[in-house]
Scaffold this active site. Structure first.
Site, PDB file in Angstrom:
ATOM      1  N   GLY A  35      57.036 -28.490  16.630  1.00  0.00           N
ATOM      2  CA  GLY A  35      55.635 -28.834  17.448  1.00  0.00           C
ATOM      3  C   GLY A  35      55.452 -30.109  17.713  1.00  0.00           C
ATOM      4  CG  ASN A  68      55.856 -14.967  13.085  1.00  0.00           C
ATOM      5  OD1 ASN A  68      56.057 -15.299  14.179  1.00  0.00           O
ATOM      6  ND2 ASN A  68      54.686 -15.258  12.291  1.00  0.00           N
ATOM      7  CB  SER A 107      57.463 -25.149  11.793  1.00  0.00           C
ATOM      8  OG  SER A 107      58.293 -25.758  12.634  1.00  0.00           O
ATOM      9  CB  CYS A 154      50.768 -18.231  12.326  1.00  0.00           C
ATOM     10  SG  CYS A 154      50.084 -16.863  13.677  1.00  0.00           S
ATOM     11  CD  GLU A 203      48.337 -21.170  19.960  1.00  0.00           C
ATOM     12  OE1 GLU A 203      47.996 -21.324  18.939  1.00  0.00           O
ATOM     13  OE2 GLU A 203      47.533 -21.223  21.157  1.00  0.00           O
ATOM     14  CD  GLU A 218      50.285 -18.495  22.828  1.00  0.00           C
ATOM     15  OE1 GLU A 218      50.421 -17.859  21.874  1.00  0.00           O
ATOM     16  OE2 GLU A 218      51.115 -18.650  23.843  1.00  0.00           O
TER      17      GLU A 218
HETATM   18  P1  NAP Z   1      60.147 -23.226  14.106  1.00  0.00           P
HETATM   19  O1  NAP Z   1      61.378 -23.240  13.130  1.00  0.00           O
HETATM   20  O2  NAP Z   1      59.632 -24.174  14.414  1.00  0.00           O
HETATM   21  O3  NAP Z   1      61.097 -22.591  15.583  1.00  0.00           O
HETATM   22  C1  NAP Z   1      60.383 -22.067  16.421  1.00  0.00           C
HETATM   23  C2  NAP Z   1      61.215 -22.054  17.571  1.00  0.00           C
HETATM   24  O4  NAP Z   1      61.487 -23.394  17.773  1.00  0.00           O
HETATM   25  C3  NAP Z   1      62.516 -21.373  17.634  1.00  0.00           C
HETATM   26  O5  NAP Z   1      62.841 -20.872  18.868  1.00  0.00           O
HETATM   27  C4  NAP Z   1      63.459 -22.528  17.453  1.00  0.00           C
HETATM   28  O6  NAP Z   1      64.837 -22.353  17.442  1.00  0.00           O
HETATM   29  C5  NAP Z   1      62.689 -23.666  18.186  1.00  0.00           C
HETATM   30  N1  NAP Z   1      63.250 -24.821  17.904  1.00  0.00           N
HETATM   31  C6  NAP Z   1      63.642 -25.439  16.817  1.00  0.00           C
HETATM   32  N2  NAP Z   1      63.802 -26.928  17.029  1.00  0.00           N
HETATM   33  C7  NAP Z   1      63.622 -27.227  18.192  1.00  0.00           C
HETATM   34  C8  NAP Z   1      63.454 -28.288  18.831  1.00  0.00           C
HETATM   35  N3  NAP Z   1      63.918 -29.522  18.335  1.00  0.00           N
HETATM   36  N4  NAP Z   1      63.171 -28.092  20.239  1.00  0.00           N
HETATM   37  C9  NAP Z   1      62.859 -27.271  20.828  1.00  0.00           C
HETATM   38  N5  NAP Z   1      62.754 -25.973  20.134  1.00  0.00           N
HETATM   39  C10 NAP Z   1      62.908 -25.853  18.903  1.00  0.00           C
HETATM   40  O7  NAP Z   1      59.469 -21.986  13.577  1.00  0.00           O
HETATM   41  P2  NAP Z   1      59.870 -20.345  13.072  1.00  0.00           P
HETATM   42  O8  NAP Z   1      60.434 -20.490  11.578  1.00  0.00           O
HETATM   43  O9  NAP Z   1      60.687 -19.749  13.835  1.00  0.00           O
HETATM   44  O10 NAP Z   1      58.356 -19.802  12.834  1.00  0.00           O
HETATM   45  C11 NAP Z   1      57.592 -19.718  11.819  1.00  0.00           C
HETATM   46  C12 NAP Z   1      56.432 -20.994  12.179  1.00  0.00           C
HETATM   47  O11 NAP Z   1      55.642 -20.466  13.096  1.00  0.00           O
HETATM   48  C13 NAP Z   1      55.479 -20.926  11.163  1.00  0.00           C
HETATM   49  O12 NAP Z   1      55.028 -22.271  10.908  1.00  0.00           O
HETATM   50  C14 NAP Z   1      54.259 -20.105  11.622  1.00  0.00           C
HETATM   51  O13 NAP Z   1      52.920 -20.526  10.969  1.00  0.00           O
HETATM   52  C15 NAP Z   1      54.435 -20.412  13.047  1.00  0.00           C
HETATM   53  N6  NAP Z   1      53.729 -19.279  13.888  1.00  0.00           N
HETATM   54  C16 NAP Z   1      52.788 -19.863  14.545  1.00  0.00           C
HETATM   55  C17 NAP Z   1      51.934 -18.805  15.374  1.00  0.00           C
HETATM   56  C18 NAP Z   1      50.491 -19.408  16.043  1.00  0.00           C
HETATM   57  O14 NAP Z   1      50.240 -18.518  17.069  1.00  0.00           O
HETATM   58  N7  NAP Z   1      49.853 -20.520  15.459  1.00  0.00           N
HETATM   59  C19 NAP Z   1      52.446 -17.617  15.444  1.00  0.00           C
HETATM   60  C20 NAP Z   1      53.495 -17.321  14.707  1.00  0.00           C
HETATM   61  C21 NAP Z   1      54.242 -18.239  14.113  1.00  0.00           C
HETATM   62  P3  NAP Z   1      65.799 -21.641  16.619  1.00  0.00           P
HETATM   63  O15 NAP Z   1      65.247 -21.290  15.242  1.00  0.00           O
HETATM   64  O16 NAP Z   1      66.637 -20.620  17.534  1.00  0.00           O
HETATM   65  O17 NAP Z   1      66.950 -23.034  16.372  1.00  0.00           O
END
Ligand code: NAP
Length: 487
Positions: A231, A150, A227, A280, A246, A456
């Site tokens: 995490g 994002n 997500s 987020c 995060e 961060e």
């Molecule tokens: P996500 O599905 O959790 O994916 C994040 C990253 O983790 C991607 O690069 C993904 O790879 C990787 N990943 C997936 N499964 C994994 C595993 N088993 N082991 C290690 N890495 C793995 O999240 P997203 O859909 O990309 O992002 C949206 C989420 O991010 C929302 O929940 C949002 O709130 C959160 N977010 C939080 C912040 C903050 O600072 N708090 C900022 C921005 C976004 P692939 O997708 O390439 O498979």
């Protein structure tokens, strides 16, 4: 179409899998690039390169490391418009926000370059004579960076800049939805002359590349943004690694009866529908005082009806990131209706010229705090309005979710404002401003289900990427025993 390569040990190389995956433009569904579908072997090669480069990079004086960060910052400025337009294509952000994303990367490289001349430890007095005591900051070692889609330039930059200035070497895995932005960012780092092996890029899925980063024994730190579900899994398999998380949010704006309603409506529109609700820190709940609820809703609806949905070059609201994000927003719209919330507008997927992952800006009202749409992160343009009778109840509703990232209150009452700062259980609280809009010189992060205490950006951003060593220097020439010889 030729596939973009991984960047390992200063070279652009193919994955040993021999396979590629595609990245799509979410507004047109057309393919904008192919990328290495890497596997665990590729991560191992990247780790070996980062490990080999570590001692030299660690021993490079921090002000000399900073020179690379200044250069990266200059190159980001030079390429700002190109990167922003690329982000519109790959992530779907509207152009003004995409420029903001790149600007955030520029800002963090500038801020962390300055850290090269600080990276402070502490000095203090020893309890014994002729003994000197201090703490110094060292890098963690080889660190793994795993990022979401994002903020495809800014979030990697928020991790790369502090990791580099602290002297770590890096294996970076971007989201598979935005690998092209990552490739272009790494090209800038390459152009800045960062020594080979210091930064390595491996594209591919979380299950293959991400999992190996988390489990590889030579990686001592993992910085993850994504997500809550991912995490939590990472934390389970990371063992004793230093892990920064995060995660998600269910952010709230409280609108009190004395609020400047024009201002509150502007803040809600920006917070809920900016980045198509895919921040987020996006506003997904409004808790509004019953005395102003009707007026607030009608003002809000007027504003939202004027928002233009379409590709990011020309619109106020761009597409969602992919098909499954559209399905998720559609599913939650149905859940909202089934739970008895009243749909004020939106609720439907949209195609523009027959294509794209668009979704109407959606507002539910008369929501109850325990409804799913008020508790679960949707990550789309869906807002839930909940009525409140007073400040105490509003705070209780605001805090009644598992997440704790961002909150905001619109009020002219100073006492309520200060109580909100004290009582809202979030890492960020805004007064008379939306839930989004962090600045890089202040710490960023959440409490409760949003993270594990890491922050961060700002000065705290270097904690995640450094270890403290405590040093005792005894120049007495004799054995001195702490706690015993100083009685
Ligand atoms: P996500 O599905 O959790 O994916 C994040 C990253 O983790 C991607 O690069 C993904 O790879 C990787 N990943 C997936 N499964 C994994 C595993 N088993 N082991 C290690 N890495 C793995 O999240 P997203 O859909 O990309 O992002 C949206 C989420 O991010 C929302 O929940 C949002 O709130 C959160 N977010 C939080 C912040 C903050 O600072 N708090 C900022 C921005 C976004 P692939 O997708 O390439 O498979």
């Amino acid at each position: 179409m030729k596939a973009h390569k991984n960047y390992i040990d200063g070279k652009w190389v193919s994955s040993s899998s021999g396979q590629a995956f595609e990245s799509l433009n979410p507004a047109t569904e057309s393919v904008i690039g192919k990328f290495q579908k890497s596997n665990k072997e590729d991560v191992k090669k990247a780790v070996a390169a980062a490990d080999k480069a570590f001692h030299n990079w660690r021993d490079t004086p921090a002000p000399a490391r900073a020179k690379y960060l200044w250069k990266i910052k200059d190159l980001l400025i030079e390429n700002k418009e190109k990167l922003a337009r690329l982000e519109v294509q790959e992530m779907g952000k509207v152009i003004t926000e995409a420029r903001g994303d790149v600007q955030e990367a520029i800002d963090i490289f500038e801020y962390m370059a300055g850290e090269g001349r600080r990276l402070f430890g502490h000095t203090t007095k020893s309890e014994l004579r002729d003994k000197f005591a201090m703490s110094v900051r060292n890098p963690v070692g080889v660190v793994g960076l795993i990022t979401p889609w994002n903020f495809p330039i800014a979030i990697p930059a928020w991790k790369l800049a502090p990791a580099l200035i602290c002297g770590n070497t890096i294996v970076f895995k971007p989201s598979s939805d935005t690998p092209l932005c990552a490739v272009e960012l790494i090209k800038i780092i390459e152009k800045a002359g960062v020594p080979r092996g210091v930064v390595n890029l491996v594209t591919g899925s979380g299950n293959d590349v991400g999992a190996e980063i988390v489990e590889n024994p030579k990686i001592y730190g993992v910085s993850f943004t994504g997500s809550k579900e991912t995490g939590e899994n990472i934390l389970k398999s990371a063992g004793v690694k230093k892990v920064g998380l995060e995660l998600g949010g269910k952010n709230v704006i409280i609108v009190m009866d004395d609020a400047n309603l024009e201002l509150a409506v502007s803040g809600v529109v920006w917070g809920a529908f900016g980045t198509t609700g895919q921040r987020c820190t996006a506003t997904s709940r409004v808790v509004v005082h019953k005395k102003v609820k009707k007026k607030f809703e009608s003002m809000l609806l007027n504003r939202v009806k004027k928002l233009k949905l379409g590709p990011g070059e020309t619109s106020d609201i761009g597409p969602l990131i992919n098909k499954s994000a559209v399905e998720k927003s559609a599913r939650y719209s149905e859940i909202g209706k089934a739970e008895g919330a009243k749909l004020l507008c939106g609720g439907k997927p949209v195609k523009i010229n027959g294509r794209g992952y668009f979704f109407q800006p959606t507002i539910f009202t008369d929501c109850k705090p325990d409804m799913k749409i008020c508790r679960e992160e949707i990550f789309g343009p869906i807002l839930a309005i909940i009525e409140t009778k007073n400040f105490d109840e509003a705070v209780k509703i605001a805090n009644g979710v598992e997440y704790g990232l961002s909150s905001s209150i619109y009020t002219e009452n100073m006492n309520f404002a200060f109580r909100a700062i004290n009582e809202l259980e979030t890492g960020l609280t805004y007064i008379n401003s939306s839930t989004i809009g962090s600045e890089v010189h202040l710490p960023f992060g959440g409490v409760k289900g949003t993270g594990n205490g890491a922050r961060e950006a700002g000065i705290l951003g270097i904690e995640e990427f450094s270890e403290i060593k405590t040093v005792y220097f005894d120049y007495s020439g004799k054995l001195q025993k702490a706690q015993i010889d100083n009685e």
